[in-house]
Design an enzyme around this catalytic site. Structure first.
Site, short mmCIF file in Angstrom:
data_model
loop_
_atom_site.label_atom_id
_atom_site.label_comp_id
_atom_site.label_asym_id
_atom_site.label_seq_id
_atom_site.Cartn_x
_atom_site.Cartn_y
_atom_site.Cartn_z
N SER A 142 -18.45 -12.47 -25.04
CA SER A 142 -18.46 -11.03 -25.24
C SER A 142 -17.14 -10.63 -25.90
O SER A 142 -16.14 -11.37 -25.83
CB SER A 142 -18.59 -10.31 -23.90
OG SER A 142 -18.30 -8.93 -24.00
N TYR A 155 -15.35 -9.15 -15.25
CA TYR A 155 -16.19 -9.52 -16.40
C TYR A 155 -15.34 -10.17 -17.49
O TYR A 155 -15.70 -11.21 -18.04
CB TYR A 155 -16.91 -8.28 -16.92
CG TYR A 155 -17.96 -8.56 -17.97
CD1 TYR A 155 -19.15 -9.18 -17.63
CD2 TYR A 155 -17.75 -8.20 -19.30
CE1 TYR A 155 -20.12 -9.44 -18.59
CE2 TYR A 155 -18.71 -8.47 -20.27
CZ TYR A 155 -19.90 -9.08 -19.91
OH TYR A 155 -20.85 -9.34 -20.86
#
Length: 239
Positions: A142, A155
């Site tokens: 990501s 995350y």
């Protein structure tokens, strides 16, 4: 590079990005193994892909944060398809919140699923690629794995970890003709993003799972002598 007849394993295949990648692979004549937490999602997808594209399909349910689950799932899929040529490590979760506010168990769970899960599946599949002296591994990271932001500590930690693992693994296995790539998209219109509170929509300007799937096919289609080390995929005009 010809993709038809290859065997691919896709994690998190029941929804979103994983489902789109599995579908794109099947359209190219790739036999696909599917891993997800929900049996209903992967069983119906496996049936659909087999009927539409006449490829072999296999599926297994697993919590990829648990090593025994992963080993059992990979073994089952390989018994049905044969050894894996291509691994798409896509499965992941995302919950955002301030570090001081997030429950330690939740923080740890994100790391276990996103980072350890990617490691567990790779560890299970890699020996067969080394034995064949051929393979492809694409890890879905990501933009949060390239830069941090407030509320993304867990995350980002997991996705930064994937970026580091991907690069290090590349140096270990390139001598075996195994290509290892990290793909780092910005926000994609998925159920995961919506549940995490990110802005999603089906409007034309919004990145869709099929966009990533198209890029994966392009990566895999390159001549075996070259590969894409890492790539970011961003919306042209996020409005």
């Amino acid at each position: 590079m010809k993709l038809q007849g290859m065997n691919a394993l896709v994690t998190g295949a029941g929804k979103g990005i994983g489902r789109a990648i599995a579908t794109a692979l099947a359209q190219q004549g790739v036999h696909v193994g599917l891993i997800a937490r929900s049996q209903s999602d992967v069983s119906s997808l496996a049936k659909d892909l087999h009927e539409k594209y006449q490829v072999k399909t296999a599926y297994a349910t697993a919590d990829i944060s648990e090593l025994p689950d992963v080993e059992k799932a990979v073994e089952s899929i390989c018994e049905q398809l044969g050894s894996i040529d291509t691994l798409i490590n896509n499965a992941g979760i995302g919950t955002f919140g301030l570090l001081v506010d997030m429950d330690p168990a939740e923080w740890e769970h994100i790391i276990r699923v996103n980072l350890l899960g990617t490691y567990y599946v790779t560890h299970a599949v890699l020996p067969m690629m080394i034995a064949k002296q051929h393979g492809n591994i694409i890890n879905i990271s990501s933009t949060s794995g390239e830069r941090g932001a407030a509320t993304t500590t867990a995350y980002s930690a997991s996705k930064f970890g994937i970026m580091g693992m991907t690069e290090s693994l590349m140096y270990e296995v390139r001598k075996h003709n195994i290509r290892v790539t990290a793909l780092a998209p910005s926000t994609v219109n998925t159920e995961l993003a919506a549940k995490a509170g990110l802005k999603t929509s089906d409007e034309d300007w919004m990145m869709q799972p099929e966009d990533l799937a198209e890029l994966v096919i392009a990566f895999l289609s390159l001549p075996q002598r070259v590969y894409v080390k890492t790539a970011g995929l961003w919306m042209t005009n996020p409005q």
